[in-house]
Write a protein that holds these residues in place. Structure first.
Motif, PDB file in Angstrom:
ATOM      1  N   MET A  75       0.924  -1.040  -0.021  1.00  0.00           N
ATOM      2  CA  MET A  75       0.070   0.016   0.127  1.00  0.00           C
ATOM      3  C   MET A  75       0.993   1.201  -0.218  1.00  0.00           C
ATOM      4  N   ALA A  76       0.498   2.208  -0.834  1.00  0.00           N
ATOM      5  CA  ALA A  76       1.194   3.450  -0.668  1.00  0.00           C
ATOM      6  C   ALA A  76       0.395   4.691  -0.852  1.00  0.00           C
ATOM      7  N   THR A  77       0.917   5.810  -0.639  1.00  0.00           N
ATOM      8  CA  THR A  77       0.206   7.223  -0.626  1.00  0.00           C
ATOM      9  C   THR A  77       0.810   7.975  -1.628  1.00  0.00           C
ATOM     10  N   ILE A  78       0.235   8.247  -2.764  1.00  0.00           N
ATOM     11  CA  ILE A  78       0.690   9.349  -3.792  1.00  0.00           C
ATOM     12  C   ILE A  78       0.175  10.597  -3.732  1.00  0.00           C
ATOM     13  N   ALA A  79       1.278  11.628  -3.536  1.00  0.00           N
ATOM     14  CA  ALA A  79       0.618  13.078  -3.268  1.00  0.00           C
ATOM     15  C   ALA A  79       0.952  13.907  -4.483  1.00  0.00           C
ATOM     16  N   PHE A  80       0.399  14.891  -5.034  1.00  0.00           N
ATOM     17  CA  PHE A  80       0.669  15.509  -6.217  1.00  0.00           C
ATOM     18  C   PHE A  80       0.311  17.152  -6.237  1.00  0.00           C
ATOM     19  N   ALA A  81       0.594  17.886  -6.933  1.00  0.00           N
ATOM     20  CA  ALA A  81       0.227  19.251  -7.013  1.00  0.00           C
ATOM     21  C   ALA A  81       0.528  19.935  -8.423  1.00  0.00           C
ATOM     22  N   GLY A  82      -0.404  20.880  -8.726  1.00  0.00           N
ATOM     23  CA  GLY A  82      -0.401  21.820  -9.949  1.00  0.00           C
ATOM     24  C   GLY A  82      -0.477  20.657 -10.954  1.00  0.00           C
ATOM     25  N   GLU A  83       0.903  20.747 -12.128  1.00  0.00           N
ATOM     26  CA  GLU A  83       0.392  20.156 -13.336  1.00  0.00           C
ATOM     27  C   GLU A  83       0.473  18.609 -13.174  1.00  0.00           C
ATOM     28  N   GLN A  84       0.843  18.167 -12.035  1.00  0.00           N
ATOM     29  CA  GLN A  84       0.998  16.592 -11.949  1.00  0.00           C
ATOM     30  C   GLN A  84      -0.411  15.972 -11.906  1.00  0.00           C
ATOM     31  N   ALA A  85      -1.173  16.927 -11.309  1.00  0.00           N
ATOM     32  CA  ALA A  85      -2.828  16.518 -11.459  1.00  0.00           C
ATOM     33  C   ALA A  85      -3.465  16.186 -12.560  1.00  0.00           C
ATOM     34  N   SER A  86      -2.888  16.758 -13.655  1.00  0.00           N
ATOM     35  CA  SER A  86      -3.230  16.528 -14.990  1.00  0.00           C
ATOM     36  C   SER A  86      -2.608  15.467 -15.728  1.00  0.00           C
ATOM     37  N   THR A  87      -1.762  14.685 -15.017  1.00  0.00           N
ATOM     38  CA  THR A  87      -0.959  13.682 -15.646  1.00  0.00           C
ATOM     39  C   THR A  87      -1.784  12.333 -15.300  1.00  0.00           C
ATOM     40  N   PRO A  88      -2.228  11.558 -16.385  1.00  0.00           N
ATOM     41  CA  PRO A  88      -2.790  10.243 -16.173  1.00  0.00           C
ATOM     42  C   PRO A  88      -1.719   9.071 -15.804  1.00  0.00           C
ATOM     43  N   ILE A  89      -1.302   9.354 -14.388  1.00  0.00           N
ATOM     44  CA  ILE A  89      -0.433   8.654 -13.748  1.00  0.00           C
ATOM     45  C   ILE A  89      -0.659   7.097 -13.586  1.00  0.00           C
ATOM     46  N   PHE A  90      -1.946   6.675 -13.259  1.00  0.00           N
ATOM     47  CA  PHE A  90      -2.117   5.594 -13.212  1.00  0.00           C
ATOM     48  C   PHE A  90      -2.513   4.653 -14.363  1.00  0.00           C
ATOM     49  N   ALA A  91      -3.043   5.293 -15.352  1.00  0.00           N
ATOM     50  CA  ALA A  91      -2.695   4.715 -16.802  1.00  0.00           C
ATOM     51  C   ALA A  91      -1.311   4.470 -17.365  1.00  0.00           C
ATOM     52  N   THR A  92      -0.648   5.445 -16.829  1.00  0.00           N
ATOM     53  CA  THR A  92       0.870   5.365 -17.302  1.00  0.00           C
ATOM     54  C   THR A  92       1.446   4.144 -16.536  1.00  0.00           C
ATOM     55  N   LEU A  93       1.155   3.933 -15.289  1.00  0.00           N
ATOM     56  CA  LEU A  93       1.843   2.769 -14.534  1.00  0.00           C
ATOM     57  C   LEU A  93       1.477   1.587 -15.094  1.00  0.00           C
ATOM     58  N   ALA A  94       0.289   1.342 -15.351  1.00  0.00           N
ATOM     59  CA  ALA A  94      -0.600   0.117 -16.146  1.00  0.00           C
ATOM     60  C   ALA A  94       0.269  -0.024 -17.510  1.00  0.00           C
ATOM     61  N   ARG A  95       0.468   0.929 -18.278  1.00  0.00           N
ATOM     62  CA  ARG A  95       0.919   0.768 -19.681  1.00  0.00           C
ATOM     63  C   ARG A  95       2.449   0.510 -19.509  1.00  0.00           C
ATOM     64  N   ASN A  96       3.124   1.219 -18.794  1.00  0.00           N
ATOM     65  CA  ASN A  96       4.622   1.074 -18.947  1.00  0.00           C
ATOM     66  C   ASN A  96       5.102   0.206 -18.102  1.00  0.00           C
ATOM     67  N   PHE A  97       4.432  -0.213 -16.988  1.00  0.00           N
ATOM     68  CA  PHE A  97       5.165  -0.981 -16.001  1.00  0.00           C
ATOM     69  C   PHE A  97       4.495  -2.411 -15.922  1.00  0.00           C
ATOM     70  N   ASP A  98       3.298  -2.418 -16.826  1.00  0.00           N
ATOM     71  CA  ASP A  98       2.319  -3.781 -16.366  1.00  0.00           C
ATOM     72  C   ASP A  98       2.076  -3.997 -14.856  1.00  0.00           C
ATOM     73  N   VAL A  99       1.565  -2.846 -14.489  1.00  0.00           N
ATOM     74  CA  VAL A  99       1.253  -2.780 -12.894  1.00  0.00           C
ATOM     75  C   VAL A  99      -0.213  -2.528 -12.758  1.00  0.00           C
ATOM     76  N   ASP A 100      -1.003  -3.303 -11.953  1.00  0.00           N
ATOM     77  CA  ASP A 100      -2.338  -3.090 -11.733  1.00  0.00           C
ATOM     78  C   ASP A 100      -2.356  -1.887 -10.432  1.00  0.00           C
ATOM     79  N   VAL A 101      -3.297  -1.013 -10.548  1.00  0.00           N
ATOM     80  CA  VAL A 101      -3.386  -0.043  -9.459  1.00  0.00           C
ATOM     81  C   VAL A 101      -4.925  -0.078  -8.835  1.00  0.00           C
ATOM     82  N   ASN A 102      -5.020  -0.331  -7.632  1.00  0.00           N
ATOM     83  CA  ASN A 102      -6.072  -0.510  -6.989  1.00  0.00           C
ATOM     84  C   ASN A 102      -6.211   0.893  -6.218  1.00  0.00           C
TER      85      ASN A 102
END
Length: 93
Positions: free
Chosen positions: A1-28
């Protein structure tokens, strides 16, 4: 389990989709919120990650300047298959 915090431009990043595509990681996503403070979006998500490349995914988040705190890691059978191979999760702050 982890906590991810962000602000500003990072809030517009599709980070969970990026993790799934680039690292084959499931994000719950366990919980999270995004708010506007002043003129910036800020937020955090509590997540679970599953997959073989969790360490690489966490490193990517750190390099992309997301705040990441790892709370615990689910132990998998594959962690014990090779006794000489140590599984290491790097905590990124």
């Amino acid at each position: 389990m982890a906590t991810i915090a962000f602000a500003g431009e990072q809030a517009s990043t599709p980070i969970f989709a990026t993790l799934a595509r680039n690292f084959d990681v499931d994000v719950n996503i366990l919980s999270g919120s995004v708010e506007i403070v002043g003129d910036r979006r800020v937020g955090q998500f509590h997540i679970e990650l599953e997959g073989e490349k969790i360490t690489q995914a966490l490193k990517y988040l750190h390099e992309a300047e997301f705040e990441v705190e790892v709370h615990r890691r689910r132990i998998q059978e594959s962690d014990f298959r090779n006794q000489n191979k140590k599984v290491k999760i790097q905590t990124c702050n």
